[in-house]
Design a protein around this motif. Structure first.
Motif, mmCIF file in Angstrom:
data_model
loop_
_atom_site.group_PDB
_atom_site.id
_atom_site.type_symbol
_atom_site.label_atom_id
_atom_site.label_comp_id
_atom_site.label_asym_id
_atom_site.label_seq_id
_atom_site.Cartn_x
_atom_site.Cartn_y
_atom_site.Cartn_z
ATOM 1 N N ARG A 166 0.848 -1.194 0.000
ATOM 2 C CA ARG A 166 0.000 0.000 0.000
ATOM 3 C C ARG A 166 0.876 1.233 0.000
ATOM 4 O O ARG A 166 1.697 1.441 0.904
ATOM 5 C CB ARG A 166 -0.916 0.009 1.224
ATOM 6 C CG ARG A 166 -1.759 1.279 1.256
ATOM 7 C CD ARG A 166 -2.997 1.144 2.078
ATOM 8 N NE ARG A 166 -3.754 2.392 2.071
ATOM 9 C CZ ARG A 166 -4.912 2.541 2.669
ATOM 10 N NH1 ARG A 166 -5.458 1.524 3.310
ATOM 11 N NH2 ARG A 166 -5.552 3.691 2.622
ATOM 12 N N LYS A 181 1.285 5.636 -0.785
ATOM 13 C CA LYS A 181 0.575 6.918 -0.737
ATOM 14 C C LYS A 181 0.927 7.685 -1.994
ATOM 15 O O LYS A 181 2.045 8.154 -2.145
ATOM 16 C CB LYS A 181 1.048 7.726 0.477
ATOM 17 C CG LYS A 181 0.460 7.211 1.777
ATOM 18 C CD LYS A 181 0.789 8.128 2.920
ATOM 19 C CE LYS A 181 2.064 7.705 3.592
ATOM 20 N NZ LYS A 181 2.081 7.954 5.036
ATOM 21 N N THR A 209 -6.856 9.724 2.801
ATOM 22 C CA THR A 209 -5.831 8.721 3.079
ATOM 23 C C THR A 209 -4.726 8.684 2.046
ATOM 24 O O THR A 209 -3.796 7.917 2.183
ATOM 25 C CB THR A 209 -6.473 7.330 3.171
ATOM 26 O OG1 THR A 209 -7.266 7.153 2.021
ATOM 27 C CG2 THR A 209 -7.322 7.187 4.394
ATOM 28 N N GLY A 210 -4.831 9.499 1.007
ATOM 29 C CA GLY A 210 -3.793 9.441 -0.026
ATOM 30 C C GLY A 210 -2.653 10.403 0.247
ATOM 31 O O GLY A 210 -1.616 10.353 -0.401
ATOM 32 N N ASP A 232 0.382 12.569 2.414
ATOM 33 C CA ASP A 232 1.559 12.054 3.094
ATOM 34 C C ASP A 232 1.377 11.926 4.602
ATOM 35 O O ASP A 232 1.876 11.000 5.212
ATOM 36 C CB ASP A 232 2.770 12.938 2.770
ATOM 37 C CG ASP A 232 3.153 12.791 1.289
ATOM 38 O OD1 ASP A 232 2.912 11.694 0.745
ATOM 39 O OD2 ASP A 232 3.651 13.758 0.705
ATOM 40 N N CYS A 247 -0.536 10.644 6.865
ATOM 41 C CA CYS A 247 -1.638 9.703 7.017
ATOM 42 C C CYS A 247 -1.057 8.397 7.526
ATOM 43 O O CYS A 247 0.043 8.009 7.153
ATOM 44 C CB CYS A 247 -2.298 9.506 5.655
ATOM 45 S SG CYS A 247 -3.441 8.129 5.611
ATOM 46 N N GLY A 290 -0.275 3.283 4.576
ATOM 47 C CA GLY A 290 0.573 3.215 3.392
ATOM 48 C C GLY A 290 1.959 3.792 3.571
ATOM 49 O O GLY A 290 2.312 4.344 4.620
ATOM 50 N N GLY A 350 5.025 6.212 1.616
ATOM 51 C CA GLY A 350 5.094 7.293 0.640
ATOM 52 C C GLY A 350 5.893 6.953 -0.602
ATOM 53 O O GLY A 350 6.939 6.295 -0.516
ATOM 54 N N CYS A 397 -3.343 1.500 -3.637
ATOM 55 C CA CYS A 397 -3.576 2.799 -3.005
ATOM 56 C C CYS A 397 -5.065 2.972 -2.768
ATOM 57 O O CYS A 397 -5.890 2.282 -3.363
ATOM 58 C CB CYS A 397 -3.039 3.949 -3.860
ATOM 59 S SG CYS A 397 -4.030 4.296 -5.339
ATOM 60 N N ILE A 418 -7.363 6.484 -1.958
ATOM 61 C CA ILE A 418 -7.127 7.917 -1.730
ATOM 62 C C ILE A 418 -8.178 8.590 -0.862
ATOM 63 O O ILE A 418 -8.086 9.789 -0.609
ATOM 64 C CB ILE A 418 -6.972 8.682 -3.063
ATOM 65 C CG1 ILE A 418 -8.240 8.527 -3.929
ATOM 66 C CG2 ILE A 418 -5.735 8.205 -3.817
ATOM 67 C CD1 ILE A 418 -8.281 9.496 -5.109
#
Ligand SMILES: *Cc1c(COP(=O)(O)O)cnc(C)c1O
Length: 441
Positions: free
Chosen positions: A155, A157, A170-171, A173, A175, A178, A180, A206, A208
């Motif tokens: 997963r 970002k 959630t997409g 940075d 967060c 996931g 980056g 991903c 988002i």
């Protein structure tokens, strides 16, 4: 068409939903009652699957079952050819006990426990979606001790900001989900996975955000994902087989919401992914999506019985119902908006707006702040729309109120798919410490 416009009125003047008289359902099964329209669920599933057929994209639709996890919904999803995404041992257990094929399940979570990882590996799920560096070693050693190769997806970002409620972004940075792409963490994780003997990297993933109305963030995320897949191939020599774009398609809760049809998002998303993969020489890539809310959200409604009606002169009228934040915590959590109608007074003119108040002991337990309704009185049946997703799934026993039952409706037929919790079940797990047995202090 908006969910409340899809209802009809029968000869008794009652509202019907999926051919069932809602007032009768309330009488037969009691309230609060979750009601789910089977054909509406199937229609969305078919719409999504059809996008793959129309665009010629290879891949799979996974039902994001955290939106609504019950045996019946896993049956429907499996019958429609969908996979399922689960985020806990409990969801995995529910899916497997409903006979859902393990090879079509993927396990998510930003902090999966070792027993959950082992359970997924033993069941033989399609993939575990890696969400941290720590997890890589954990899954690798679990796979080693079970003597299996774990298929994992990573997963990442993509750094896309979708315009939605802050809690469901959630997409970006900052967060917890996931790794980056921009800060290099995702590529580092790819290398770590590649160095593990018992892991096989099958995909990139991903998600988002949720309740997204714009198409653009999905397309930007698609571009980033294809770019990243290409750089993984160039720098690590690994050809991932699958790009999973998550879910997040918005649905209609109020008149103000105007999303596209959920399959329109997907069709355009797949078209973009196919084009970008072709440009990048990543032919044969498989794609996956994980819609949750858009599959069950509008297909569900909740029935309540009106109790007290309190008129506060020059302020507001509070219409209290027999449920609230226990069966639908979305309003108190996110300030979510809903639409309601009186199922037994569908033909009566709308009067002044009042608040639909829940029965729970929090002043914030208000389902709808301003609901334009006909004059309400005790005994009326109130329907709140678009409650199929993240309502039952998020229900609690706050105030020790039992969790409501759920019925599935199909062309006028109805069947219980979740029993109403009983008082006995509420105290089932309670124990009294031995030193409390003696009734003296
Ligand atoms: C919540 C979630 C979904 C589903 O989102 P919806 O908004 O319900 O479509 C899909 N994938 C992941 C990883 C999620 O966390």
């Amino acid at each position: 068409m908006r969910p409340w416009e899809k209802t009809e009125i029968n000869e008794r003047g009652n509202m019907t939903f999926a051919g069932c008289d809602l007032v009768e359902l309330a009488k037969e099964y009691g309230t609060p009652l979750y009601v789910l329209d089977e054909q509406a669920v199937r229609k969305v599933c078919r719409g999504f699957v059809g996008c793959f057929e129309r665009t010629g994209a290879k891949g799979r639709v996974y039902y994001a079952s955290k939106a609504l996890s019950t045996a019946a919904i896993y049956k429907i999803a499996a019958q429609e050819g969908l996979g399922a995404d689960v985020v806990s041992g409990g969801e995995l257990y529910t899916a497997l006990s409903a006979g859902f094929p393990a090879e079509n399940i993927e396990l998510h979570g930003n902090n999966k426990t070792l027993p959950e990882i082992e359970m997924a590996l033993r069941a033989g799920v399609h993939a575990l979606v890696v969400d941290s560096h720590e997890e890589i070693g954990l899954i690798d050693s679990a796979a080693a001790s079970l003597g299996v190769t774990a298929c994992v997806s990573l997963r990442v970002k993509p750094g896309v900001e979708a315009h939605t409620h802050e809690y469901v972004m959630t997409g970006i940075d900052d967060c917890k989900f996931g790794l980056g792409i921009d800060d290099g963490e995702a590529l580092r994780a790819v290398r770590e996975i590649a160095s593990c003997k018992n892991l096989k990297l099958v995909g990139l993933h991903c998600h988002i955000g949720s309740q997204i109305f714009e198409l653009e963030p999905f397309l930007i995320a698609a571009d980033r994902m294809v770019e990243f897949a290409a750089s993984v191939r160039e720098t690590c020599g690994i050809a991932v087989e699958e790009i999973n774009m998550g879910g997040g398609y918005g649905i209609m809760y109020t008149e103000a919401d105007a999303p596209m049809e959920p399959y329109d998002y997907l069709e355009q998303l797949l078209t973009r992914l196919l084009a970008r993969c072709k440009e990048a020489g990543l032919d044969g890539m498989r794609f996956a999506v994980e819609p949750g809310r858009s599959i069950v959200g509008e297909a569900g409604l909740t029935l309540y019985t009106v109790g007290t009606v309190k008129h506060i002169p020059n302020v507001r009228t509070y219409v209290s119902v027999d449920g609230g934040m226990g069966d639908n915590p979305r309003q108190i959590l996110y300030g979510s908006l809903y639409t309601a109608r009186l199922a037994n007074k569908r033909n009566e003119p709308v009067g002044e707006s009042g608040a639909v108040a829940g029965r729970f002991c929090e002043s914030g337990d208000i389902l709808i702040k301003e609901a334009p309704l006909p004059r309400c009185e005790a005994g009326d049946t109130l329907a709140v729309f678009s409650t199929g997703a993240y309502n039952y799934a998020m229900a609690s026993n706050y105030n020790r109120v039992p969790i409501p039952a759920m019925v599935l409706c199909r062309e006028g037929e109805s069947a219980l798919i979740v029993r109403r919790q009983t008082y006995e079940q509420l105290v089932e797990n309670d124990l009294v410490a031995p030193w409390l047995e003696d009734d003296k202090a």
